[in-house]
Design a protein around this motif. Structure first.
Motif, PDB file in Angstrom:
ATOM      1  N   ASN A   1      35.031   2.388 -68.740  1.00 54.37           N
ATOM      2  CA  ASN A   1      33.587   2.598 -68.723  1.00 54.37           C
ATOM      3  C   ASN A   1      32.781   1.327 -68.457  1.00 54.37           C
ATOM      4  OD1 ASN A   1      34.759   2.250 -71.498  1.00 54.37           O
ATOM      5  ND2 ASN A   1      32.608   1.926 -72.041  1.00 54.37           N
ATOM      6  N   LEU A   2      33.441   0.176 -68.400  1.00 54.25           N
ATOM      7  CA  LEU A   2      32.695  -1.076 -68.278  1.00 54.25           C
ATOM      8  C   LEU A   2      33.285  -1.990 -67.222  1.00 54.25           C
ATOM      9  CD1 LEU A   2      32.059  -1.889 -72.037  1.00 54.25           C
ATOM     10  CD2 LEU A   2      30.354  -1.191 -70.352  1.00 54.25           C
ATOM     11  N   GLY A   3      32.429  -2.892 -66.741  1.00 50.41           N
ATOM     12  CA  GLY A   3      32.868  -3.943 -65.838  1.00 50.41           C
ATOM     13  C   GLY A   3      32.690  -5.291 -66.509  1.00 50.41           C
ATOM     14  N   TYR A   4      32.242  -6.237 -65.751  1.00 45.67           N
ATOM     15  CA  TYR A   4      32.152  -7.599 -66.256  1.00 45.67           C
ATOM     16  C   TYR A   4      31.274  -7.695 -67.505  1.00 45.67           C
ATOM     17  CZ  TYR A   4      30.597 -12.347 -66.805  1.00 45.67           C
ATOM     18  OH  TYR A   4      30.269 -13.560 -67.358  1.00 45.67           O
ATOM     19  N   ASN A   5      31.843  -8.211 -68.582  1.00 48.83           N
ATOM     20  CA  ASN A   5      31.074  -8.497 -69.787  1.00 48.83           C
ATOM     21  C   ASN A   5      30.188  -7.335 -70.217  1.00 48.83           C
ATOM     22  OD1 ASN A   5      30.257 -10.038 -71.962  1.00 48.83           O
ATOM     23  ND2 ASN A   5      28.639 -11.080 -70.846  1.00 48.83           N
ATOM     24  N   HIS A   6      30.764  -6.161 -70.308  1.00 51.51           N
ATOM     25  CA  HIS A   6      30.044  -4.994 -70.818  1.00 51.51           C
ATOM     26  C   HIS A   6      28.957  -4.477 -69.869  1.00 51.51           C
ATOM     27  CE1 HIS A   6      32.041  -4.402 -74.518  1.00 51.51           C
ATOM     28  NE2 HIS A   6      31.023  -3.930 -75.196  1.00 51.51           N
ATOM     29  N   THR A   7      28.930  -4.957 -68.644  1.00 46.11           N
ATOM     30  CA  THR A   7      27.954  -4.427 -67.689  1.00 46.11           C
ATOM     31  C   THR A   7      28.637  -3.433 -66.768  1.00 46.11           C
ATOM     32  OG1 THR A   7      28.417  -6.065 -65.983  1.00 46.11           O
ATOM     33  CG2 THR A   7      26.793  -6.673 -67.666  1.00 46.11           C
ATOM     34  N   GLY A   8      27.876  -2.985 -65.766  1.00 47.39           N
ATOM     35  CA  GLY A   8      28.451  -2.114 -64.748  1.00 47.39           C
ATOM     36  C   GLY A   8      28.772  -2.862 -63.477  1.00 47.39           C
ATOM     37  N   ARG A   9      28.933  -4.162 -63.593  1.00 46.42           N
ATOM     38  CA  ARG A   9      29.229  -4.998 -62.413  1.00 46.42           C
ATOM     39  C   ARG A   9      30.719  -5.259 -62.327  1.00 46.42           C
ATOM     40  NH1 ARG A   9      24.948  -4.132 -60.846  1.00 46.42           N
ATOM     41  NH2 ARG A   9      22.982  -4.843 -61.711  1.00 46.42           N
ATOM     42  N   GLU A  10      31.166  -5.560 -61.092  1.00 50.36           N
ATOM     43  CA  GLU A  10      32.571  -5.963 -60.893  1.00 50.36           C
ATOM     44  C   GLU A  10      33.516  -5.019 -61.610  1.00 50.36           C
ATOM     45  OE1 GLU A  10      31.894 -10.798 -60.501  1.00 50.36           O
ATOM     46  OE2 GLU A  10      33.317 -10.040 -61.987  1.00 50.36           O
ATOM     47  N   MET A  11      33.353  -3.739 -61.289  1.00 49.08           N
ATOM     48  CA  MET A  11      34.204  -2.767 -61.947  1.00 49.08           C
ATOM     49  C   MET A  11      35.519  -2.613 -61.206  1.00 49.08           C
ATOM     50  SD  MET A  11      31.659   0.073 -63.482  1.00 49.08           S
ATOM     51  CE  MET A  11      32.928   0.593 -64.624  1.00 49.08           C
ATOM     52  N   LEU A  12      36.563  -2.451 -61.966  1.00 51.01           N
ATOM     53  CA  LEU A  12      37.871  -2.166 -61.391  1.00 51.01           C
ATOM     54  C   LEU A  12      38.172  -0.686 -61.555  1.00 51.01           C
ATOM     55  CD1 LEU A  12      40.649  -3.229 -60.253  1.00 51.01           C
ATOM     56  CD2 LEU A  12      41.418  -3.177 -62.641  1.00 51.01           C
ATOM     57  N   PHE A  13      38.652  -0.076 -60.500  1.00 51.28           N
ATOM     58  CA  PHE A  13      39.216   1.272 -60.585  1.00 51.28           C
ATOM     59  C   PHE A  13      40.605   1.203 -59.965  1.00 51.28           C
ATOM     60  CE2 PHE A  13      35.705   3.899 -61.975  1.00 51.28           C
ATOM     61  CZ  PHE A  13      34.601   3.106 -61.713  1.00 51.28           C
ATOM     62  N   ILE A  14      41.470   2.094 -60.350  1.00 55.73           N
ATOM     63  CA  ILE A  14      42.788   2.163 -59.723  1.00 55.73           C
ATOM     64  C   ILE A  14      43.029   3.598 -59.280  1.00 55.73           C
ATOM     65  CG2 ILE A  14      45.266   1.795 -59.970  1.00 55.73           C
ATOM     66  CD1 ILE A  14      44.717  -0.196 -62.191  1.00 55.73           C
ATOM     67  N   LEU A  15      43.394   3.746 -58.017  1.00 62.55           N
ATOM     68  CA  LEU A  15      43.869   5.042 -57.528  1.00 62.55           C
ATOM     69  C   LEU A  15      45.377   4.944 -57.403  1.00 62.55           C
ATOM     70  CD1 LEU A  15      41.184   5.736 -54.765  1.00 62.55           C
ATOM     71  CD2 LEU A  15      41.309   6.719 -57.058  1.00 62.55           C
ATOM     72  N   ALA A  16      46.054   5.970 -57.848  1.00 63.50           N
ATOM     73  CA  ALA A  16      47.512   5.922 -57.792  1.00 63.50           C
ATOM     74  C   ALA A  16      48.039   7.244 -57.271  1.00 63.50           C
ATOM     75  CB  ALA A  16      48.089   5.615 -59.175  1.00 63.50           C
ATOM     76  N   GLY A  17      49.222   7.191 -56.709  1.00 62.50           N
ATOM     77  CA  GLY A  17      49.829   8.405 -56.170  1.00 62.50           C
ATOM     78  C   GLY A  17      49.513   8.548 -54.695  1.00 62.50           C
TER      79      GLY A  17
END
Lengths: 444, 548
Positions: free
Chosen positions: A379-395
């Protein structure tokens, strides 16, 4: 018309295997499913863990440029190494919903995560909100005509900080938290003799028929919002009746999930996660559903404490504090704790991928993972913000997704990721959630 | 419901900009009472005439007003208590249900629609409850032989009235009878009766607080709705036969008769459930045993100690409200409590002979709820107390000043940080909380009293409740508790918290008349919690509804 069974499935073949871990999966053979034309995933799995993946230094894999093949994985993802070629690490997205959200504090992003919309507060305090629209897992499930399987491990109370899945605004889907009970409700009745099962179903239908009568006669007599609630309730009852009347046989031998464990407890958390994965993979492999989500903890994880020596973690500090200590008070100890915790979560993601990969599919040595799209998210990115979010798609997403890569798309909206998920599932959506925040599917 | 939402960006100034941090006083606009929706519609009654010697609050001048109230589903506690009273079943199935949705911190189940897993929970529970009822408690629940003429019809009528909290009409009775008859032919009497009970337990009339609507405007609620509101507020459970009979006889729209019933219910043992539920929620006691505390600093901490703490506070509240003077002052300042041996050790007093007992505490160390171990433990982290949590409780739950969350992008630091008040990004809100929290520093993260540091230095317990002149600066929690107990804003806030608990929604402009009367009555009674409960149960907000 939904295709989600409790009592109607009957099993061909004999007793269930007793093994609780991976070996049982060899007895499950996934339905052979290929899209007739175009490539798309046949099933969607969402896997949520709390807070942020530490920071960019920790999650960015080695390599140069904005897109490159994965030659290695970051240290905290070392448990995923056997699946490196199955992963697409998607970095630097932005949760644009956070920029226009007026409610709440850092944790409100959990309400945006799968819905792509700002939230609707209903009470007072940070947590008293619900999401304002349908989440991508439920949207895909509805398009497919299946019931999504929504599971959780210590997800927390009924409020916006603790829910990721919604059928619509103010329609949270509460996760099932006890895998043994959920197993019984998905598979249990099928172990009854046929005539007993028929009688049980008939009685349930009679009862629900009477309940439907009461709902139908009451609803017109009540004002708008009450009537809406009853209409929704009536639909759920109808769905339940439909399932009781459905009579398709299943070609798998599921393995029961052991009872006698307090699956809601903090102490059992690692076990709960693994048993929920086992349950989910069985349900997918048996064709009970094509869409499933597993939510580990909630947006802050203040009610989760990693006192799990059997899992190599023995920290008498809640996960929320561990995350904050890293952000605000960096020293060797706080860094190590943070890394240990996140490694634990990634190891359990690996457990999921292992399980999906272990189910054979098709005649050519394929794996169920190959025709599945897995969305790993936080639910979070850099330092509790919505910036620099990582998602992973797999399969493999049925061939629609090229994996084994890192892709950085700085500035792209996470709404667009949700659009991509829809399209990878074969849906035609070009926006998801708030259309103002969408530019279109991501170039994956 | 309206809430003033201040933009956090407006509040970035270093001075004490109190207006920037909190969402108004009492949680709503607090502007003029607004138009009375009764202007447009008709009231079924002429309205409640106030006592001749009481001034009519300005907000009441136009006659009764009512707020729209979303339809509520039974809370977990209500479900369990109801099946206990309906079926004699104390298995408490709702403890395994999905948690309740809360509004303003009190369980409400009024906003979200039902979720599929919740329907499954209800179905499973209904099957088990019904099966147990027919196999183990037939005499108590049914009370006649199903083969006897009139038995099943009588059961449908009487059990149905209790299950739905109102009489069934003829078509409904016929439908349930038909269910029984068809089922009995196939599966026998026992199974058929079980199915009738199941269906009733799954009916919307059971699961929801159904309140019939009417012509648009403000109207007195019907008698059965009043009966239900009364019993679910005062007992967290269904009405008893006497209350249903009074509703059936049309007595309850008379305010005096309603008050009589309210007093009868309050005297009943079942009122303990409401006193406990209110205090559990008001004081955030949930989850105490699960708290994590530093085991090297607090080796005596355990889940059992947490359970004892919760029980102490609930027993104390019950003792004061239902057996004592019922006074808010006593709740906030008593130098006695109801504790067991492990708590006695924590508090440093002699242990009771057995179980829980009323015990005196050192008055210089303890004064009511704010010095209970439960409160002090739940407002502390693993190794350190929390100025913010302790201050936030006083602001939000004793002064009804809602603190807004931190603005986006501001770093959150969950430690006691004296520099925070010098940081303009933080000070404007934290000035409301931290200076209160510091006053509690003589109490450890598990509530033990210690006014000296390990090397014999006195612990500073100076604090200040900024913006509340009746309290102002103070030294230590005991002084704070005594000062708050005398503060009108606290009295008003507690009245409003009870109102919120009972109404299961946030107060709105339409409630201003009710709230003014409640505040006045609470003041006149010397802050008697029992009288407050009666006043809420017989208030306009409870008696009248807004039909839209």
């Amino acid at each position: 018309m939904t295709r989600f069974s409790s009592s109607r499935r009957r099993f061909l073949g004999g007793a269930c295997a007793s093994a609780l871990s991976l070996p049982f999966l060899s007895s499950l053979v996934s339905r052979s499913v290929r899209a007739a034309d175009g490539m798309q995933a046949q099933r969607l799995v969402v896997f949520f863990t709390p807070n942020e993946p530490i920071d960019r230094e920790h999650w960015k894999p080695a390599g140069s440029g904005d897109q490159f093949a994965l030659t290695s994985l970051p240290a905290m993802m070392s448990g995923l190494e056997p699946h490196r070629q199955d992963l697409l690490l998607l970095g630097d997205l932005e949760m644009r919903t956070r920029d226009i959200e007026t409610h709440g504090a850092g944790h409100v992003g959990i309400g945006h995560l799968l819905t792509g919309r700002t939230v609707s507060p209903y009470g007072s305090g940070n947590a008293e909100f619900w999401a304002s629209g349908i989440s991508v897992d439920q949207h895909v499930a509805a398009a497919r005509g299946v019931d999504a399987l929504t599971l959780g491990a210590r997800p927390g109370g009924s409020n916006g900080n603790c829910r990721i899945s919604y059928t619509g605004a103010n329609e949270p889907v509460h996760p099932r938290t006890r895998p043994d009970e959920t197993f019984d409700s998905l598979f249990g009745d099928a172990t009854l003799p046929a005539d007993e099962l028929a009688a049980l179903r008939a009685r349930r239908l009679s009862v629900l028929d009477r309940v439907t009568g009461d709902l139908q006669s009451l609803r017109p007599r009540l004002p708008g919002e009450a009537r809406d609630k009853l209409d929704f309730h009536l639909e759920l009852v109808r769905d339940l009746e439909q399932k009781l009347q459905d009579d398709t046989a299943m070609t798998c031998e599921p393995s029961p999930i052991a009872g006698g464990i307090d699956y809601d407890s903090n102490a059992a958390f690692p076990t709960t996660v693994r048993r929920q994965v086992d349950l989910m993979v069985q349900a997918l492999a048996c064709g009970i559903t094509d869409v499933a989500s597993l939510q580990l903890s909630n947006s802050g994880a203040g009610d989760l404490t990693p006192l799990w020596p059997e899992a190599g973690l023995d920290l008498n500090l809640d996960c929320h504090t561990i995350a904050h200590d890293y952000n605000q008070n960096r020293n060797a100890t706080t860094v190590q704790r943070r890394e240990q915790l996140e490694t634990f979560f990634f190891d359990h993601f690996a457990y999921l991928l292992d399980a999906l990969a272990a189910v054979p599919e098709g005649p050519d040595g394929g794996r169920m993972l190959d025709s599945t799209l897995v969305l790993w998210c936080k639910n979070l990115g850099y330092n509790h913000t919505g910036r620099e979010m990582l998602f992973i798609l797999a399969g493999g997403a049925g061939g629609a997704l090229q994996t084994g890569r890192f892709v950085s798309l700085p500035g792209r909206s996470h709404n667009d990721l949700l659009v991509s998920v829809c399209q990878l599932m074969g849906l035609p959506d070009t926006t998801f959630g708030d259309p103002e925040l969408c530019d279109g599917a991501l170039p994956l | 419901m309206t809430m003033t939402r201040q933009s956090p960006l407006l509040a970035l100034c270093a001075s004490l900009a109190l207006g920037g941090c909190y969402s108004g006083v009492h949680g709503f606009d607090g502007d003029d009472p607004g138009t009375d929706p009764g202007d447009e519609g008709e009231a079924d009654e002429a309205g409640d005439d106030p006592e001749p010697d009481e001034p009519v609050p300005a907000a009441c001048a136009e006659g009764p007003s009512a707020a729209a109230s979303p339809m509520r589903r039974l809370t977990g506690l209500e479900y369990d208590n109801t099946v206990r009273d309906l079926l004699g079943d104390d298995s408490q199935p709702a403890r395994r249900f999905s948690p309740d949705e809360e509004v303003g911190g009190y369980a409400a189940n009024s906003i979200a629609k039902l979720s599929k897993s919740q329907l499954d929970e209800y179905v499973d529970a209904a099957e088990t409850l019904a099966a147990t009822a027919v196999s183990e408690r037939w005499d108590q629940v049914v009370g006649c032989d199903a083969a006897e003429a009139g038995c099943v019809e009588g059961f449908v009528r009487s059990f149905g009235r209790r299950a739905f909290r109102r009489p069934l009409d003829e078509p409904e009775q016929a439908d349930y009878l038909a269910l029984y008859t068809d089922a009995e032919a196939e599966w026998g009497a026992s199974e058929a009766m079980s199915m009738v009970i199941q269906a009733m337990l799954l009916s919307p009339g059971f699961l929801y607080h159904v309140e019939p609507s009417g012509e648009p405007g403000v109207a007195l609620r019907d008698d059965f709705t009043l009966a239900s509101r009364l019993s679910y507020f005062l007992w967290a459970s269904m009405p008893d036969d006497a209350l249903l009979d009074a509703a059936q006889a049309g007595e309850l729209h008379d305010p005096e008769a309603l008050e009589q019933q309210a007093r009868r219910l309050l005297e009943d043992e079942r009122a303990a459930a409401t006193v406990a539920s209110f205090h559990r929620q008001w004081l955030h006691l949930q989850g105490l045993p699960d708290r994590v505390k530093d085991s090297s600093l607090f080796p005596e901490w355990s889940p059992q100690l947490g359970s004892s703490m919760e029980e102490e506070t609930l027993r104390f509240a019950d003792e004061v409200v239902r057996h004592g003077d019922g006074s808010l002052q006593t709740l906030l300042t008593a130098s006695w409590t109801v504790l067991d041996a492990p708590l006695a050790e924590l508090y440093g007093v002699p242990a009771p002979a057995e179980g829980f007992a009323v015990t005196e505490l050192p008055p210089e160390e303890r004064a009511g709820l704010l010095t209970h171990a439960s409160f002090l433990t739940s407002t502390a982290h693993a190794a350190e107390s929390s100025w913010v949590l302790r201050g936030k409780f006083v602001r939000e739950r004793l002064l009804c000043t809602e603190i807004l969350p931190p603005p986006p992008g501001v770093e959150i630091n969950e430690v006691n940080d004296p520099d925070r008040l010098g940081n303009p990004d933080c000070a404007y809100c934290h000035v409301l909380m931290d200076p209160i929290g510091t006053g509690f520093d003589a109490y450890s993260p598990i509530g033990a009293f210690g006014d000296e540091t390990p090397d014999g230095q006195p612990v500073s317990t100076e604090g200040e409740v900024i913006g509340v002149p009746e309290v102002g600066s103070f030294e230590g929690a005991v002084q704070l508790a005594h000062a708050l107990a005398q503060t009108p804003q606290v009295h008003e806030c507690v009245a409003e918290q009870w109102f919120q608990y009972g109404a299961r929604r946030l107060p709105t402009e339409a409630d201003e008349c009710t709230l003014e009367r409640l505040r006045a009555d609470f003041e006149a009674s010397g802050q008697d919690i029992r009288e407050l409960m009666i006043a809420i149960a017989t208030s306009d907000a409870f008696r009248y509804q807004l039909n839209e």
